[in-house]
Scaffold this active site. Structure first.
Site, PDB file in Angstrom:
ATOM      1  N   ASP A   6      42.992  45.798  45.926  1.00 32.74           N
ATOM      2  CA  ASP A   6      41.933  46.804  46.043  1.00 32.74           C
ATOM      3  C   ASP A   6      40.690  46.304  46.766  1.00 32.74           C
ATOM      4  O   ASP A   6      39.698  47.030  46.883  1.00 32.74           O
ATOM      5  CB  ASP A   6      41.543  47.328  44.660  1.00 32.74           C
ATOM      6  CG  ASP A   6      41.071  46.213  43.720  1.00 32.74           C
ATOM      7  OD1 ASP A   6      40.908  45.060  44.190  1.00 32.74           O
ATOM      8  OD2 ASP A   6      40.892  46.482  42.519  1.00 32.74           O
TER       9      ASP A   6
ATOM     10  N   SER B  48      34.990  43.367  35.058  1.00 28.17           N
ATOM     11  CA  SER B  48      36.443  43.313  35.223  1.00 28.17           C
ATOM     12  C   SER B  48      36.907  42.009  35.864  1.00 28.17           C
ATOM     13  O   SER B  48      38.022  41.540  35.614  1.00 28.17           O
ATOM     14  CB  SER B  48      36.921  44.498  36.073  1.00 28.17           C
ATOM     15  OG  SER B  48      36.261  44.503  37.334  1.00 28.17           O
TER      16      SER B  48
ATOM     17  N   HIS C  58      39.312  42.807  43.339  1.00 32.61           N
ATOM     18  CA  HIS C  58      39.881  41.854  42.379  1.00 32.61           C
ATOM     19  C   HIS C  58      40.803  40.858  43.085  1.00 32.61           C
ATOM     20  O   HIS C  58      41.573  41.231  43.970  1.00 32.61           O
ATOM     21  CB  HIS C  58      40.647  42.607  41.291  1.00 32.61           C
ATOM     22  CG  HIS C  58      39.778  43.535  40.502  1.00 32.61           C
ATOM     23  ND1 HIS C  58      39.702  44.892  40.769  1.00 32.61           N
ATOM     24  CD2 HIS C  58      38.919  43.300  39.482  1.00 32.61           C
ATOM     25  CE1 HIS C  58      38.856  45.455  39.927  1.00 32.61           C
ATOM     26  NE2 HIS C  58      38.362  44.507  39.135  1.00 32.61           N
TER      27      HIS C  58
END
Length: 771
Positions: A244, A68, A247
């Site tokens: 979070d 991600s 990221h």
């Protein structure tokens, strides 16, 4: 923080690169200048526009492989090409992007772990029959830590998997650019419960494994996987802004994506303000010939010096053996023009070598500018205090006397230098006030040259050649040595053209000078008609861009005034201050007429007019000065303000002149500190391009890394000394190359014309070879 082991491995990787590779610094080191401005170590980063990115990546395929975090980097990279691209689609799947017009393809391939799946994807590209991506950006680790709960067995498996992938990446790196993105740190306090096992300690262990294994597979600098470790440094400063804890915020991702764009595109597009990853430009034929000329000058001067020194030793006083007294054999002869010529070119050659090393040889570091109010206003206050401290009485108390104009040029030039090095052009109120300073310099051009021709009536060729030589000598040498067009140093073409306009206006029939006009007032009217016709021509050219461009696109004028293949930049620069030289000429005419009729009181300590008129004019001047500043500070749009600037800049200039000259005590003193800089203001303005600033004024020269204050002090000292020395060299050469004897001068002009013809021919040959 990065463990010492990883740092040592990265250092070893840098040592494997031959020479000073700014790409390695771009990928591995840097710092934040502000909240969102990233400064790579030793080089400058260009901010790519959409058109530039598409032009660079045309017919290219870029692949991002990983988790991600790599997906985030993919999105930020694509948004440089297409800012409207939305972050949609399956988060745990492949995401394609294609710009069919530019033929650019960017893919994200979902492989969150370094395993057999990622290996198979990479292995397919190593086959000869398969088209390979031009750029591959890969990286993964956090999923392995998360799925296996941070176990040591998972780390061991990661090492085995990356060891099996390394040869494949190495093979791809021979034909493609391959980057392995090291894992960014996390903000552990914000991590959710199912991510608590992803600690910075584990991330460091995985990064250490990736660096050691991929470095061990490196064979040479041209076929190696490059470590993209700079994102770790960026993350260390910005991870606290993460939503979070895992990221990165969008601004950090954009910085990493722009770094990738610089790494790949700088060597293709060669942006002026993107010095990272750019090789040193090859020497042109003209530069090689210039190097030979300066080398021969240095050798010639050394030979001349040795011969002269030996002759001097032979002619030393000798002792008479009988009387015991010293006898002088010969009187010291004056310095010959040949010796001055060789000495001047010898010094100039050494100075030009320094110019080349600073801004062409990639020997010294360069950094981007970063504007803050303190970096501009604090130095301004400092120099103003110094200027006021060093004050002396003027030799004469006339309006705009020589000491006063030198002072005016000096403080204006220092303010402009601070404006350039601080990057203050991004702050519109400062920009508008600096535009007035440039206009004031041109106002002085109109005032000074008109006054000379009006009073002296000297329209001889010697005067014209002297002025043209002093204005253009340094710029012509820099055009040759630095391989830059004449128009690049825009201010010199500007003052040169305006000088010729003033000369032609006054020299053409009927020649009207003060001596002739004093006998008949009709001649004053004739001169005003000349000035009115000049104003009419200026207005026509200002509002007829086509006619202006046709005139200056004619050969050989086009060779002087073209920049990037057209004369638009020249038209913009000329139009921006189109009236101010005329205003300077008109002011000189009115002032000299009033002076001749003894309307003004220019005695020491006397106000310029009667007390009532002086006070009234001072009040009007102060109000006008402040009104302009308020208007300039309220500017919202640079284009609109530039449109009004040519008509209103004269208000603040005239207000300053009256404030400075109406009070007798103000007219009787001047700042010797500012006047000293004013005498070398032209050299300071030109030299800053390459030995104080860098990358043709887009960045800052770094002679002493890691200490900005000391660097500014050292580079400024060298810069000012060089500018002063060049001023002396120019004056010395002007006396030799431009003799007063007309017959000798015509011969020199023929030689100069032949030199420029040769230069034009060589320049045409170079242009053809480049194309």
């Amino acid at each position: 923080m990065t463990p010492p082991v990883i740092e040592a491995l990265l250092v070893c990787q840098k040592k494997n690169i031959k020479g000073n590779d700014s790409c390695e610094y771009l990928l591995s080191s840097g710092r934040f200048l502000g909240d969102k401005v990233w400064q790579p170590h030793s080089c400058m980063m260009h901010k790519y526009k959409i058109s530039e990115a598409k032009n660079c990546l045309i017919d290219k395929h870029i692949a991002f492989i990983g988790d991600s975090r790599i997906r985030q980097l993919f999105y930020s990279f694509v948004k440089i090409i297409n800012p409207q691209f939305k972050e949609e689609g399956n988060k745990h799947g492949n995401i394609p992007f294609e710009d069919k017009i530019a033929s650019v393809k960017v893919d994200f391939l979902w492989h969150p772990e370094v395993n057999g799946s990622m290996k198979q994807c990479i292995k397919v590209w190593t086959e000869d029959s398969v088209a390979k991506p031009h750029v591959i950006v890969a990286g993964a680790a956090t999923w392995s830590i998360k799925i296996h709960n941070g176990s040591n067995e998972a780390l061991s498996q990661y090492k085995m998997n990356i060891t099996s992938i390394a040869p494949l990446l190495e093979k791809l790196a021979k034909t493609s650019d391959v980057y392995w993105v090291l894992q960014d740190p996390v903000y552990e306090d914000l991590l959710s419960e199912n991510r608590k096992m992803i600690t910075n300690e584990k991330i460091d262990a995985y990064n250490e494994a990736a660096v050691s294994i991929l470095n061990s597979s490196t064979r040479n600098s041209k076929s190696s996987v490059k470590m993209f470790s700079v994102s770790k440094l960026i993350a260390q400063e910005t991870i606290m802004e993460s939503l979070d804890g895992l990221h990165l915020p969008e601004s950090s991702r954009e910085t990493s994506a722009m770094i990738l764009m610089n790494v790949y595109c700088n060597k293709i597009l060669k942006p002026v303000d993107g010095s990272c990853c750019q090789p040193r430009p090859p020497l042109t034929l003209i530069q090689k010939l210039a190097a030979c000329f300066f080398t021969l000058s240095i050798i010639g001067y050394l030979i001349f010096y040795i011969i002269h020194r030996n002759a001097h030793r032979k002619n030393k006083p000798c002792t008479d053996l009988e009387s015991g007294e010293e006898k002088k054999n010969i009187i010291n002869t004056p310095v010959s023009p040949l010796e001055i010529l060789l000495q001047s070119f010898c010094k100039l050659g050494l100075i030009m070598a320094y110019f080349y090393m600073c801004d062409r040889a990639n020997l010294f570091m360069k950094e981007n500018k970063f504007y803050t109010h303190s970096t501009f206003f604090i130095p301004i206050i400092y120099i103003l205090v110094l200027g006021v401290f060093y004050n002396e009485n003027t030799k004469e108390t006339k309006v705009l006397n020589r000491e006063q104009t030198d002072e005016w040029k000096g403080w204006m030039q220092l303010v402009i230098l601070i404006y350039h090095i601080s990057g203050a052009s991004t702050f519109l109120p400062v920009y508008m006030h600096i535009r007035v300073l440039v206009a004031a310099y041109l106002f002085q051009t109109g005032y000074g040259h008109f006054s000379y021709f009006w009073i002296k009536g000297d329209f001889g060729i010697h005067r014209v050649c002297q002025v043209l030589f002093r204005l253009n000598f340094l710029v012509v040498v820099l055009c040759i040595v630095m391989d830059r067009p004449y128009q690049f140093y825009y201010f010199v073409p500007l003052v040169t053209v305006w000088f010729m306009v003033i000369y032609v206006t006054l020299a053409l029939w009927p020649q009207i000078i003060q001596k002739k006009a004093n006998g008949n007032c009709f001649w004053h009217f004739g001169l005003l008609l000349k000035l009115a016709f000049l104003l009419l021509c200026i207005c026509f050219l200002a509002y007829s861009q086509g006619a202006f461009e046709k005139i200056f696109s004619l050969w050989p004028l086009s060779k002087c005034f073209e920049l990037k293949g057209n004369v638009y930049e020249w038209w913009f620069r000329w139009r921006l201050d189109r009236y101010v030289v005329f205003h300077g000429m008109l002011f000189a005419f009115i002032y000299l007429a009033l002076q001749k009729r003894q309307v003004l009181s220019e005695g020491k300590g006397e106000p310029l007019f009667s007390n009532k008129i002086s006070n009234f004019l001072l009040f009007i001047s102060v109000v006008s000065f402040l009104t302009y500043s308020i208007w300039a500070s309220s500017c919202k749009n640079k284009a609109e303000c530039n449109e009004l600037h040519p008509s209103v800049s004269v208000v603040q200039i005239l207000a300053f002149i009256l404030i400075r000259n109406i009070p007798g005590y103000a007219r009787s003193v001047y700042s010797s500190f500012f006047a000293w800089f004013g005498k070398i203001s032209l050299e300071l303005f030109i030299c800053q391009y390459h030995i104080w600033l860098a990358a043709d004024t887009r960045g800052i020269l770094v002679l002493i890394p890691g200490n900005p204050m000391l660097n500014i002090i050292v580079s400024t000292f060298i810069f000012v000394c060089v500018a002063h020395e060049i001023s002396q060299i120019t004056n010395d050469l002007a006396q030799i190359i431009i003799p007063k004897d007309n017959s000798s001068l015509l011969k020199r002009l023929a030689c100069i014309a032949a030199f420029f013809c040769g230069l034009l021919i060589l320049s045409s040959i170079q242009d053809k070879s480049r194309h």
